[in-house]
Design a protein around this motif. Structure first.
Motif, PDB file in Angstrom:
ATOM      1  N   MET A   1    -101.324 -29.537  28.173  1.00  0.00           N
ATOM      2  CA  MET A   1    -101.441 -28.813  29.442  1.00  0.00           C
ATOM      3  C   MET A   1    -102.849 -28.286  29.587  1.00  0.00           C
ATOM      4  O   MET A   1    -103.300 -27.488  28.786  1.00  0.00           O
ATOM      5  CB  MET A   1    -100.437 -27.663  29.412  1.00  0.00           C
ATOM      6  CG  MET A   1    -100.377 -26.851  30.671  1.00  0.00           C
ATOM      7  SD  MET A   1     -99.827 -27.817  32.045  1.00  0.00           S
ATOM      8  CE  MET A   1     -98.489 -28.670  31.271  1.00  0.00           C
ATOM      9  N   TYR A  49     -96.650 -39.195  34.053  1.00  0.00           N
ATOM     10  CA  TYR A  49     -97.599 -38.573  34.980  1.00  0.00           C
ATOM     11  C   TYR A  49     -98.605 -39.623  35.450  1.00  0.00           C
ATOM     12  O   TYR A  49     -98.747 -40.675  34.843  1.00  0.00           O
ATOM     13  CB  TYR A  49     -98.333 -37.416  34.303  1.00  0.00           C
ATOM     14  CG  TYR A  49     -97.417 -36.244  34.011  1.00  0.00           C
ATOM     15  CD1 TYR A  49     -96.915 -35.453  35.047  1.00  0.00           C
ATOM     16  CD2 TYR A  49     -97.034 -35.937  32.710  1.00  0.00           C
ATOM     17  CE1 TYR A  49     -96.076 -34.384  34.790  1.00  0.00           C
ATOM     18  CE2 TYR A  49     -96.195 -34.866  32.446  1.00  0.00           C
ATOM     19  CZ  TYR A  49     -95.717 -34.095  33.484  1.00  0.00           C
ATOM     20  OH  TYR A  49     -94.880 -33.046  33.234  1.00  0.00           O
ATOM     21  N   TYR A  50     -99.272 -39.341  36.540  1.00  0.00           N
ATOM     22  CA  TYR A  50    -100.300 -40.238  37.137  1.00  0.00           C
ATOM     23  C   TYR A  50     -99.711 -41.628  37.389  1.00  0.00           C
ATOM     24  O   TYR A  50    -100.328 -42.651  37.061  1.00  0.00           O
ATOM     25  CB  TYR A  50    -101.540 -40.342  36.231  1.00  0.00           C
ATOM     26  CG  TYR A  50    -101.991 -39.023  35.656  1.00  0.00           C
ATOM     27  CD1 TYR A  50    -102.471 -38.008  36.485  1.00  0.00           C
ATOM     28  CD2 TYR A  50    -101.946 -38.792  34.289  1.00  0.00           C
ATOM     29  CE1 TYR A  50    -102.878 -36.794  35.950  1.00  0.00           C
ATOM     30  CE2 TYR A  50    -102.349 -37.581  33.746  1.00  0.00           C
ATOM     31  CZ  TYR A  50    -102.811 -36.590  34.583  1.00  0.00           C
ATOM     32  OH  TYR A  50    -103.199 -35.401  34.045  1.00  0.00           O
ATOM     33  N   ILE A  59     -94.662 -39.463  29.055  1.00  0.00           N
ATOM     34  CA  ILE A  59     -94.548 -38.321  28.127  1.00  0.00           C
ATOM     35  C   ILE A  59     -93.163 -38.288  27.473  1.00  0.00           C
ATOM     36  O   ILE A  59     -93.053 -38.044  26.285  1.00  0.00           O
ATOM     37  CB  ILE A  59     -94.801 -36.991  28.885  1.00  0.00           C
ATOM     38  CG1 ILE A  59     -96.190 -36.969  29.519  1.00  0.00           C
ATOM     39  CG2 ILE A  59     -94.576 -35.792  27.976  1.00  0.00           C
ATOM     40  CD1 ILE A  59     -97.329 -36.989  28.536  1.00  0.00           C
ATOM     41  N   GLU A  78     -93.530 -30.223  17.634  1.00  0.00           N
ATOM     42  CA  GLU A  78     -94.939 -29.843  17.658  1.00  0.00           C
ATOM     43  C   GLU A  78     -95.428 -29.645  19.088  1.00  0.00           C
ATOM     44  O   GLU A  78     -94.844 -30.170  20.038  1.00  0.00           O
ATOM     45  CB  GLU A  78     -95.773 -30.947  16.992  1.00  0.00           C
ATOM     46  CG  GLU A  78     -95.648 -30.910  15.485  1.00  0.00           C
ATOM     47  CD  GLU A  78     -96.405 -32.046  14.819  1.00  0.00           C
ATOM     48  OE1 GLU A  78     -97.206 -32.717  15.498  1.00  0.00           O
ATOM     49  OE2 GLU A  78     -96.177 -32.247  13.615  1.00  0.00           O
ATOM     50  N   SER A  79     -96.513 -28.927  19.182  1.00  0.00           N
ATOM     51  CA  SER A  79     -97.165 -28.733  20.465  1.00  0.00           C
ATOM     52  C   SER A  79     -97.519 -30.102  21.052  1.00  0.00           C
ATOM     53  O   SER A  79     -98.014 -30.973  20.334  1.00  0.00           O
ATOM     54  CB  SER A  79     -98.428 -27.903  20.210  1.00  0.00           C
ATOM     55  OG  SER A  79     -98.969 -27.521  21.413  1.00  0.00           O
ATOM     56  N   GLY A  80     -97.219 -30.302  22.319  1.00  0.00           N
ATOM     57  CA  GLY A  80     -97.526 -31.574  22.977  1.00  0.00           C
ATOM     58  C   GLY A  80     -96.429 -32.621  22.837  1.00  0.00           C
ATOM     59  O   GLY A  80     -96.563 -33.745  23.329  1.00  0.00           O
ATOM     60  N   SER A  81     -95.318 -32.283  22.178  1.00  0.00           N
ATOM     61  CA  SER A  81     -94.263 -33.277  21.969  1.00  0.00           C
ATOM     62  C   SER A  81     -93.396 -33.483  23.207  1.00  0.00           C
ATOM     63  O   SER A  81     -92.560 -34.376  23.234  1.00  0.00           O
ATOM     64  CB  SER A  81     -93.394 -32.883  20.763  1.00  0.00           C
ATOM     65  OG  SER A  81     -92.841 -31.595  20.942  1.00  0.00           O
ATOM     66  N   GLY A  82     -93.575 -32.629  24.229  1.00  0.00           N
ATOM     67  CA  GLY A  82     -92.845 -32.817  25.481  1.00  0.00           C
ATOM     68  C   GLY A  82     -91.744 -31.801  25.721  1.00  0.00           C
ATOM     69  O   GLY A  82     -90.926 -31.972  26.641  1.00  0.00           O
ATOM     70  N   LYS A  83     -91.720 -30.724  24.946  1.00  0.00           N
ATOM     71  CA  LYS A  83     -90.638 -29.736  25.066  1.00  0.00           C
ATOM     72  C   LYS A  83     -90.610 -29.093  26.457  1.00  0.00           C
ATOM     73  O   LYS A  83     -89.562 -29.010  27.089  1.00  0.00           O
ATOM     74  CB  LYS A  83     -90.803 -28.636  23.997  1.00  0.00           C
ATOM     75  CG  LYS A  83     -90.813 -29.151  22.570  1.00  0.00           C
ATOM     76  CD  LYS A  83     -90.901 -28.015  21.555  1.00  0.00           C
ATOM     77  CE  LYS A  83     -92.166 -27.167  21.646  1.00  0.00           C
ATOM     78  NZ  LYS A  83     -93.432 -27.882  21.385  1.00  0.00           N
ATOM     79  N   SER A  84     -91.779 -28.629  26.907  1.00  0.00           N
ATOM     80  CA  SER A  84     -91.803 -27.963  28.222  1.00  0.00           C
ATOM     81  C   SER A  84     -91.516 -28.961  29.339  1.00  0.00           C
ATOM     82  O   SER A  84     -90.848 -28.624  30.324  1.00  0.00           O
ATOM     83  CB  SER A  84     -93.156 -27.288  28.455  1.00  0.00           C
ATOM     84  OG  SER A  84     -93.341 -26.240  27.522  1.00  0.00           O
ATOM     85  N   THR A  85     -92.021 -30.176  29.175  1.00  0.00           N
ATOM     86  CA  THR A  85     -91.743 -31.214  30.177  1.00  0.00           C
ATOM     87  C   THR A  85     -90.234 -31.430  30.289  1.00  0.00           C
ATOM     88  O   THR A  85     -89.677 -31.485  31.390  1.00  0.00           O
ATOM     89  CB  THR A  85     -92.445 -32.533  29.768  1.00  0.00           C
ATOM     90  OG1 THR A  85     -93.846 -32.271  29.634  1.00  0.00           O
ATOM     91  CG2 THR A  85     -92.224 -33.629  30.782  1.00  0.00           C
TER      92      THR A  85
HETATM   93  N1  LIG Z   1     -98.382 -31.860  34.873  1.00  0.00           N
HETATM   94  C1  LIG Z   1     -98.872 -32.622  33.881  1.00  0.00           C
HETATM   95  N2  LIG Z   1     -99.759 -33.598  34.147  1.00  0.00           N
HETATM   96  C2  LIG Z   1    -100.235 -34.383  33.155  1.00  0.00           C
HETATM   97  N3  LIG Z   1     -99.879 -34.277  31.870  1.00  0.00           N
HETATM   98  C3  LIG Z   1     -99.014 -33.339  31.541  1.00  0.00           C
HETATM   99  C4  LIG Z   1     -98.449 -32.443  32.522  1.00  0.00           C
HETATM  100  N4  LIG Z   1     -97.591 -31.621  31.900  1.00  0.00           N
HETATM  101  C5  LIG Z   1     -97.631 -31.939  30.593  1.00  0.00           C
HETATM  102  N5  LIG Z   1     -98.470 -32.971  30.377  1.00  0.00           N
HETATM  103  C6  LIG Z   1     -98.751 -33.604  29.067  1.00  0.00           C
HETATM  104  O1  LIG Z   1     -97.507 -33.909  28.468  1.00  0.00           O
HETATM  105  C7  LIG Z   1     -97.562 -33.729  27.070  1.00  0.00           C
HETATM  106  C8  LIG Z   1     -96.428 -32.849  26.648  1.00  0.00           C
HETATM  107  O2  LIG Z   1     -96.662 -31.536  27.153  1.00  0.00           O
HETATM  108  P1  LIG Z   1     -95.603 -30.372  27.024  1.00  0.00           P
HETATM  109  O3  LIG Z   1     -94.311 -30.843  27.568  1.00  0.00           O
HETATM  110  O4  LIG Z   1     -96.210 -29.167  27.647  1.00  0.00           O
HETATM  111  O5  LIG Z   1     -95.486 -30.221  25.443  1.00  0.00           O
HETATM  112  P2  LIG Z   1     -94.930 -29.019  24.568  1.00  0.00           P
HETATM  113  O6  LIG Z   1     -94.229 -28.058  25.452  1.00  0.00           O
HETATM  114  O7  LIG Z   1     -94.035 -29.669  23.558  1.00  0.00           O
HETATM  115  O8  LIG Z   1     -96.133 -28.420  23.900  1.00  0.00           O
HETATM  116  C9  LIG Z   1     -98.936 -33.182  26.766  1.00  0.00           C
HETATM  117  O9  LIG Z   1     -99.734 -34.235  26.296  1.00  0.00           O
HETATM  118  C10 LIG Z   1     -99.419 -32.671  28.093  1.00  0.00           C
HETATM  119  O10 LIG Z   1    -100.793 -32.732  28.185  1.00  0.00           O
END
Ligand SMILES: Nc1ncnc2c1ncn2[C@@H]1O[C@H](COP(=O)(O)OP(=O)(O)O)[C@@H](O)[C@H]1O
Ligand SMILES: [Mg+2]
Length: 271
Positions: A1, A49-50, A59, A78-85
């Protein structure tokens, strides 16, 4: 993010973008002896995305997940694994690129925007690491907000907001604004705000991520209370292995896939 603050604001804006929708019903099973249907039912969810651009980026690579009413589930990874997504898709703040998602019997793919807004407002309570409280508004006004969007009359809003602030131990700070509260106090206000519309589902994205261990304990205890006393279904993202262990089920996400699932105790760890 790239910019967490911007993203948090976008989510806050989406949370506010909730029109009341009277047709939002609870989907209970037809007969009492039927197995309850999952509250969350995901099949082969992908998120990119994109899309269509040279930098298109997938993702989530095919997430299938069922969460039953009353479950307390942790998501770790881990951070960046897609949890928030994934959490944003579960919370209908974002739509999957492909795959099926049914939330409380509603097929998200076929739901209109105002229906999705109503689902967010009525069925889901959100708690974020950065609290996402509205600045220059009292704790009381912050907790009243989701009820305002749900069309609850003023007197009832006030009564329920005070009631929930009391239940999270913030009864003596209702007039305080977020900048006059500690992190733990802000998170308690956010939990009260998540609960006031009596949602079936609480989604918490690293709610203790910015808190010290003692304050994290207080906040986690509140989630246990919401689960045990109020029978909320809870999905909690956490980096804290001990807190994950206290959930009933722990899902591990790696590079956009669920790579592990294990049982947790479902209870607060003994002192
Ligand atoms: N809106 C977005 N546009 C582009 N890439 C995104 C967006 N949201 C998240 N990402 C990418 O998706 C991946 C997973 O992010 P995220 O779900 O925030 O991980 P986590 O919560 O596990 O740390 C990251 O590489 C992040 O950069
Ligand atoms: Mg995250």
């Amino acid at each position: 993010m790239a910019n967490t603050e911007q993203f948090a604001k976008a989510i806050a804006d989406k949370l506010l973008d909730t029109a009341p929708e009277p047709s939002c019903k609870l989907n209970l099973p037809d007969t009492a002896d039927q197995k309850p249907r999952p509250l969350i039912e995901m099949h082969d969810i992908h998120k990119s995305y994109y899309i269509g651009k040279p930098n298109e980026l997938e993702i989530l690579h095919g997430i299938s997940l069922e969460v039953y009413p009353g479950e307390f589930v942790a998501i770790v990874g881990e951070s960046g694994s897609g949890k928030s997504t994934l959490m944003n898709i579960i919370g209908v703040l974002d739509k999957p690129t492909t795959g099926q998602y049914t939330l409380d019997g509603v097929d998200i793919h076929n739901a209109a925007d105002n229906e999705l807004a109503a689902i967010r407002n009525r069925k889901i309570g959100f708690v974020f690491q950065t609290y996402n409280l509205i600045g220059r508004q009292s704790a009381l006004k912050n907790v009243e907000l989701p009820m305002l969007y749900a069309g609850v009359p003023a007197g009832e809003r006030n009564r329920r907001a005070k009631d929930w602030l009391n239940r999270v131990g913030m009864g003596d700070r209702m007039k305080h604004q977020p900048n006059e509260l500690s992190g733990g106090q802000k998170q308690r206000v956010a939990i009260a705000r998540a609960m006031v519309n009596e949602p079936a589902l609480i989604l918490a994205d690293e709610p203790t991520g910015a808190l010290d261990s003692q304050t994290s304990r207080i906040v986690m205890d509140l989630f246990h209370e919401m689960h045990e006393k109020y029978h909320k279904t809870i999905v909690l993202i956490t980096h804290n292995p001990q807190l994950a262990e206290e959930c009933q089920r722990v899902l591990t996400l790696r590079d956009g896939l669920i790579v592990g699932e294990r049982k947790g105790s479902g209870k607060r760890a003994a002192l």
